[in-house]
Design a protein around this motif. Sequence first.
Motif, mmCIF file in Angstrom:
data_model
loop_
_atom_site.group_PDB
_atom_site.id
_atom_site.type_symbol
_atom_site.label_atom_id
_atom_site.label_comp_id
_atom_site.label_asym_id
_atom_site.label_seq_id
_atom_site.Cartn_x
_atom_site.Cartn_y
_atom_site.Cartn_z
ATOM 1 N N SER A 134 40.315 -9.660 83.039
ATOM 2 C CA SER A 134 40.785 -10.495 84.144
ATOM 3 C C SER A 134 39.675 -10.850 85.126
ATOM 4 O O SER A 134 39.697 -11.931 85.719
ATOM 5 C CB SER A 134 41.926 -9.805 84.883
ATOM 6 O OG SER A 134 41.496 -8.575 85.414
ATOM 7 N N ASP A 135 38.702 -9.949 85.300
ATOM 8 C CA ASP A 135 37.651 -10.243 86.273
ATOM 9 C C ASP A 135 36.245 -10.070 85.716
ATOM 10 O O ASP A 135 35.264 -10.283 86.427
ATOM 11 C CB ASP A 135 37.815 -9.393 87.538
ATOM 12 C CG ASP A 135 37.631 -7.898 87.282
ATOM 13 O OD1 ASP A 135 37.917 -7.115 88.215
ATOM 14 O OD2 ASP A 135 37.228 -7.513 86.173
ATOM 15 N N GLY A 136 36.142 -9.676 84.442
ATOM 16 C CA GLY A 136 34.830 -9.553 83.807
ATOM 17 C C GLY A 136 34.072 -8.287 84.128
ATOM 18 O O GLY A 136 32.920 -8.140 83.709
ATOM 19 N N SER A 137 34.679 -7.351 84.853
ATOM 20 C CA SER A 137 33.992 -6.088 85.154
ATOM 21 C C SER A 137 33.667 -5.350 83.859
ATOM 22 O O SER A 137 34.492 -5.310 82.941
ATOM 23 C CB SER A 137 34.876 -5.197 86.030
ATOM 24 O OG SER A 137 35.168 -5.810 87.253
ATOM 25 N N THR A 138 32.489 -4.783 83.814
ATOM 26 C CA THR A 138 32.058 -4.069 82.621
ATOM 27 C C THR A 138 31.591 -2.660 82.978
ATOM 28 O O THR A 138 31.094 -2.420 84.093
ATOM 29 C CB THR A 138 30.920 -4.810 81.903
ATOM 30 O OG1 THR A 138 29.824 -4.975 82.807
ATOM 31 C CG2 THR A 138 31.377 -6.173 81.408
ATOM 32 N N TYR A 139 31.746 -1.756 82.030
ATOM 33 C CA TYR A 139 31.358 -0.371 82.209
ATOM 34 C C TYR A 139 30.704 0.121 80.921
ATOM 35 O O TYR A 139 31.085 -0.304 79.821
ATOM 36 C CB TYR A 139 32.592 0.491 82.536
ATOM 37 C CG TYR A 139 33.310 0.037 83.786
ATOM 38 C CD1 TYR A 139 34.299 -0.931 83.709
ATOM 39 C CD2 TYR A 139 32.979 0.565 85.030
ATOM 40 C CE1 TYR A 139 34.946 -1.374 84.858
ATOM 41 C CE2 TYR A 139 33.629 0.123 86.177
ATOM 42 C CZ TYR A 139 34.598 -0.838 86.080
ATOM 43 O OH TYR A 139 35.239 -1.281 87.216
ATOM 44 N N TYR A 140 29.735 1.017 81.082
ATOM 45 C CA TYR A 140 28.985 1.513 79.940
ATOM 46 C C TYR A 140 28.781 3.017 80.037
ATOM 47 O O TYR A 140 28.629 3.566 81.128
ATOM 48 C CB TYR A 140 27.598 0.853 79.874
ATOM 49 C CG TYR A 140 27.635 -0.634 79.661
ATOM 50 C CD1 TYR A 140 27.630 -1.517 80.733
ATOM 51 C CD2 TYR A 140 27.672 -1.162 78.371
ATOM 52 C CE1 TYR A 140 27.666 -2.890 80.535
ATOM 53 C CE2 TYR A 140 27.692 -2.536 78.166
ATOM 54 C CZ TYR A 140 27.700 -3.390 79.247
ATOM 55 O OH TYR A 140 27.737 -4.751 79.048
ATOM 56 N N ALA A 141 28.735 3.652 78.876
ATOM 57 C CA ALA A 141 28.267 5.029 78.820
ATOM 58 C C ALA A 141 26.771 5.040 79.133
ATOM 59 O O ALA A 141 26.044 4.097 78.784
ATOM 60 C CB ALA A 141 28.518 5.615 77.435
ATOM 61 N N ASP A 142 26.304 6.102 79.776
ATOM 62 C CA ASP A 142 24.887 6.181 80.132
ATOM 63 C C ASP A 142 23.993 6.054 78.901
ATOM 64 O O ASP A 142 22.896 5.500 78.970
ATOM 65 C CB ASP A 142 24.596 7.501 80.846
ATOM 66 C CG ASP A 142 25.186 7.550 82.246
ATOM 67 O OD1 ASP A 142 25.311 8.659 82.789
ATOM 68 O OD2 ASP A 142 25.536 6.480 82.790
ATOM 69 N N GLY A 189 36.111 7.189 90.815
ATOM 70 C CA GLY A 189 35.205 6.519 91.737
ATOM 71 C C GLY A 189 34.847 5.170 91.159
ATOM 72 O O GLY A 189 35.711 4.327 90.950
ATOM 73 N N THR A 190 33.573 4.960 90.886
ATOM 74 C CA THR A 190 33.143 3.692 90.295
ATOM 75 C C THR A 190 32.805 3.834 88.815
ATOM 76 O O THR A 190 32.348 2.880 88.193
ATOM 77 C CB THR A 190 31.903 3.153 91.039
ATOM 78 O OG1 THR A 190 30.854 4.110 90.931
ATOM 79 C CG2 THR A 190 32.213 2.885 92.499
ATOM 80 N N ARG A 191 33.030 5.013 88.264
ATOM 81 C CA ARG A 191 32.665 5.248 86.876
ATOM 82 C C ARG A 191 33.907 5.225 85.977
ATOM 83 O O ARG A 191 34.954 5.771 86.305
ATOM 84 C CB ARG A 191 31.952 6.587 86.738
ATOM 85 C CG ARG A 191 30.616 6.633 87.459
ATOM 86 C CD ARG A 191 29.981 8.007 87.347
ATOM 87 N NE ARG A 191 29.603 8.310 85.976
ATOM 88 C CZ ARG A 191 28.437 7.961 85.424
ATOM 89 N NH1 ARG A 191 27.547 7.286 86.122
ATOM 90 N NH2 ARG A 191 28.155 8.298 84.177
ATOM 91 N N TRP A 192 33.761 4.607 84.831
ATOM 92 C CA TRP A 192 34.831 4.551 83.848
ATOM 93 C C TRP A 192 35.105 5.951 83.309
ATOM 94 O O TRP A 192 34.198 6.715 83.072
ATOM 95 C CB TRP A 192 34.412 3.590 82.728
ATOM 96 C CG TRP A 192 35.337 3.517 81.559
ATOM 97 C CD1 TRP A 192 36.710 3.589 81.591
ATOM 98 C CD2 TRP A 192 34.976 3.336 80.199
ATOM 99 N NE1 TRP A 192 37.201 3.460 80.320
ATOM 100 C CE2 TRP A 192 36.172 3.303 79.448
ATOM 101 C CE3 TRP A 192 33.764 3.186 79.532
ATOM 102 C CZ2 TRP A 192 36.180 3.126 78.070
ATOM 103 C CZ3 TRP A 192 33.772 3.011 78.167
ATOM 104 C CH2 TRP A 192 34.973 2.989 77.436
ATOM 105 N N SER A 193 36.382 6.245 83.076
ATOM 106 C CA SER A 193 36.740 7.580 82.616
ATOM 107 C C SER A 193 36.281 7.856 81.191
ATOM 108 O O SER A 193 36.021 8.999 80.825
ATOM 109 C CB SER A 193 38.257 7.768 82.701
ATOM 110 O OG SER A 193 38.897 7.014 81.682
ATOM 111 N N ARG A 194 36.256 6.836 80.362
ATOM 112 C CA ARG A 194 35.819 6.922 78.960
ATOM 113 C C ARG A 194 36.730 7.802 78.118
ATOM 114 O O ARG A 194 36.315 8.293 77.066
ATOM 115 C CB ARG A 194 34.380 7.420 78.882
ATOM 116 C CG ARG A 194 33.376 6.537 79.589
ATOM 117 C CD ARG A 194 31.974 7.129 79.512
ATOM 118 N NE ARG A 194 31.568 7.284 78.127
ATOM 119 C CZ ARG A 194 30.792 8.268 77.690
ATOM 120 N NH1 ARG A 194 30.331 9.175 78.527
ATOM 121 N NH2 ARG A 194 30.458 8.335 76.427
#
Length: 129
Positions: free
Chosen positions: A54-62, A106-111
Amino acid sequence: DVQLQASGGGLVQPGGSLRLSCVGSGFSFDSYTIAWFRQAPGKEREGVSCVVTSDGSTYYADSVKGRFTIASDVASNTVYLQMNSLEPGDTAVYYCAAAPHVVLYGTRWSRKPRDFGSWGQGTLVTVSS
């Protein structure tokens, strides 16, 4: 009925690239979170990356930041995972998954796999010389 179809795996040499695709159907693709997980032999399934369509937010594993890029194409109900600078440690079966919301600490994806209720079949990525 949510359906996900993953493709694009294969054999690649260390340092090489692959692009995985996940095509979704049966749900509102533009209001879901689509994720890529992977599972190596003898290891637990782990979250690699996700995109909030919906907004293009992306998250990645380190472990993949700077090497992998996730992108969504709402028009074709497809999420891509571009994987560059592949390493033997990236060898795994890769799965795409969908959920109505992304879970953040917080700001980190739970994964966490448990946060995703719909899964596609896996596609095998082998990084070897």
